[in-house]
Design a protein around this motif. Structure first.
Motif, short mmCIF file in Angstrom:
data_model
loop_
_atom_site.label_atom_id
_atom_site.label_comp_id
_atom_site.label_asym_id
_atom_site.label_seq_id
_atom_site.Cartn_x
_atom_site.Cartn_y
_atom_site.Cartn_z
N LEU A 87 31.99 20.64 33.29
CA LEU A 87 33.05 20.95 31.97
C LEU A 87 33.62 19.77 32.54
N THR A 88 34.45 19.18 31.54
CA THR A 88 35.55 18.54 31.68
C THR A 88 36.49 19.83 31.71
N GLU A 89 38.23 19.69 31.65
CA GLU A 89 39.43 20.75 32.27
C GLU A 89 39.19 21.22 30.43
N ARG A 90 39.58 20.47 29.82
CA ARG A 90 39.94 20.65 28.09
C ARG A 90 38.71 21.38 27.65
N GLU A 91 37.35 21.16 28.28
CA GLU A 91 36.28 22.12 27.72
C GLU A 91 36.00 23.56 28.99
N PHE A 92 36.72 23.60 29.67
CA PHE A 92 36.75 24.74 30.46
C PHE A 92 37.90 25.50 30.64
N SER A 93 39.21 25.46 29.21
CA SER A 93 40.42 25.36 28.98
C SER A 93 39.42 26.99 27.52
N ARG A 99 35.17 33.30 27.44
CA ARG A 99 34.09 33.57 28.61
C ARG A 99 33.55 34.54 30.07
N ILE A 100 34.70 33.95 30.07
CA ILE A 100 35.53 34.66 31.49
C ILE A 100 36.74 34.87 31.49
N GLY A 101 36.74 36.52 31.36
CA GLY A 101 37.83 37.27 31.80
C GLY A 101 38.18 37.04 32.75
N TYR A 102 40.06 37.38 32.95
CA TYR A 102 40.50 36.89 34.03
C TYR A 102 41.50 38.61 34.32
N VAL A 103 41.61 39.37 35.28
CA VAL A 103 42.65 40.13 35.64
C VAL A 103 43.16 40.18 37.04
N PRO A 104 44.03 39.54 37.15
CA PRO A 104 44.98 39.49 38.43
C PRO A 104 45.39 40.53 39.13
N GLN A 105 45.80 40.36 40.30
CA GLN A 105 46.30 41.40 41.40
C GLN A 105 47.47 41.92 40.79
N ASP A 106 48.38 41.23 39.92
CA ASP A 106 49.61 41.63 39.53
C ASP A 106 49.60 41.04 38.13
N ALA A 173 46.63 44.08 30.88
CA ALA A 173 45.69 43.00 31.54
C ALA A 173 44.69 42.71 31.23
N ILE A 174 43.69 43.79 31.31
CA ILE A 174 42.48 44.25 30.98
C ILE A 174 41.88 43.54 29.92
N ALA A 175 42.86 44.37 28.94
CA ALA A 175 42.69 44.63 27.26
C ALA A 175 42.78 42.60 27.13
N LEU A 176 43.40 42.36 27.19
CA LEU A 176 43.74 41.20 27.39
C LEU A 176 42.58 40.03 27.87
N ALA A 177 42.56 40.40 28.73
CA ALA A 177 41.09 39.63 29.64
C ALA A 177 40.19 39.49 29.18
N VAL A 178 39.69 41.34 28.13
CA VAL A 178 38.10 41.23 27.82
C VAL A 178 38.36 41.08 25.84
N ALA A 179 39.77 40.80 25.09
CA ALA A 179 40.19 40.31 23.82
C ALA A 179 39.07 40.01 23.80
N CYS A 180 37.74 38.23 23.98
CA CYS A 180 37.34 37.74 23.40
C CYS A 180 35.70 38.09 24.06
N GLU A 181 35.57 39.35 24.26
CA GLU A 181 34.02 40.13 24.38
C GLU A 181 33.98 38.63 25.94
N PRO A 182 34.06 38.53 26.95
CA PRO A 182 33.54 37.81 27.74
C PRO A 182 32.15 37.94 28.34
N GLU A 183 31.67 36.95 28.47
CA GLU A 183 30.38 37.56 29.63
C GLU A 183 30.98 37.95 31.26
N HIS A 213 29.28 47.32 27.33
CA HIS A 213 29.06 45.80 27.04
C HIS A 213 28.54 44.72 27.42
N GLY A 214 28.30 45.25 28.33
CA GLY A 214 27.00 43.57 29.25
C GLY A 214 28.05 42.99 29.70
N ILE A 215 29.20 43.08 30.33
CA ILE A 215 30.14 42.21 30.65
C ILE A 215 29.60 42.51 32.40
#
Length: 272
Positions: A87-93, A99-106, A173-183, A213-215
């Protein structure tokens, strides 16, 4: 969120093959990740367990498409049928956040301190075209906050991050990460700053996201207690390589590698 059949794809949610990540060093390259292969099934969990500097966070961020400047990456990373390395950076964004959600330490790493929680979630929904109108996005927010285990979701949606406790910020932050129903949900030391009760609740929340949800969950931690609680599969990392992997109860109860045995023994000694 719509439940996803964990077996619907017939292929791993995440497949990493012979992944290496090198950075320029003064005399020779620094091998942060060295020929790592792993997979996480839809609805499954893989815990990357290791000490600081073992390469686990670099691996997770490379899966996110964020290995850092000057990184030399080789190997394959697939999400379902998608070759992420192609993927290009634009496609990855478009993949990152949808499709990928991210929850950081902070959680301040993903929450804007100057904006209320609700508008931050509606922006993600609209950016990735999960909904088509502002009203539909606003209407979706309480349900997402409830999915993340947040009481009084309407009040929390109107709150700024600094008005919330650490546990509520992490849930937001978790709600934000799963808002789009990521895989795939990648969580990097998501419970480090939380007390024992909230830590347990957050890990239970991850379990619910997997089962309902099968995540697929890829969780980074140095804490054996967290690895035990998450269950699923564990991959122990040391100096950029996976030295042992398998079911969590087997690896952490009957370690086959001396380094894993040392981690388990250190944890047992700390509890005495």
């Amino acid at each position: 969120m719509t439940p996803r059949d964990p077996g619907a794809t017939g292929r791993p949610g995440l497949l990493v093959e012979e992944l290496s990540v090198d950075y320029p060093g003064r005399d020779s390259p620094v091998h942060a990740v060295d020929a790592v292969s792993l997979s996480v099934e839809p609805g499954g969990a893989l815990v990357l367990l290791g000490e600081s500097g073992s390469g686990k966070t670099t691996l997770a961020r490379t899966v996110l498409g964020l290995p850092g400047r000057n990184a030399r990456v080789t190997g394959r990373i697939r999400l379902g049928a998608t070759d992420l390395r192609a993927l290009t950076e634009r496609e990855f964004s478009r993949v990152r956040g949808s499709r990928i959600g991210y929850v950081p330490q902070d959680p301040t790493g993903s929450l804007d301190p100057l904006r209320r929680i609700g508008p931050q979630i509606t922006e993600v929904l609209r950016r990735h075209r999960v909904v088509t109108t502002r009203r539909a996005a606003r209407d979706a927010v309480p349900g997402l906050l409830t999915t993340a285990g947040i009481p009084e979701p309407e009040r929390i949606a109107r709150s700024f991050p600094h008005e919330l406790s650490g546990g509520l910020r992490q849930r937001a932050a978790i709600a934000l990460a799963v808002a789009c129903e990521p895989e795939l949900l990648i969580a990097d030391e998501p419970t480090t700053a939380l007390d024992a009760l909230v830590r347990s609740q957050i890990l239970d929340l991850f379990g619910g996201l997997r089962s309902r949800h099968g995540i697929a969950v890829l969780l980074v931690t140095h804490d054996l207690a967290v690895a035990r609680r998450v269950g699923g599969q564990v991959a122990v990392m040391r100096a950029g390589r996976i030295v042992e992997s398998g079911p969590a109860d087997q690896v952490l109860s009957r370690p086959a590698h001396h380094f894993t045995a040392e981690l388990v023994a250190a944890r047992a000694g700390a509890r005495r």
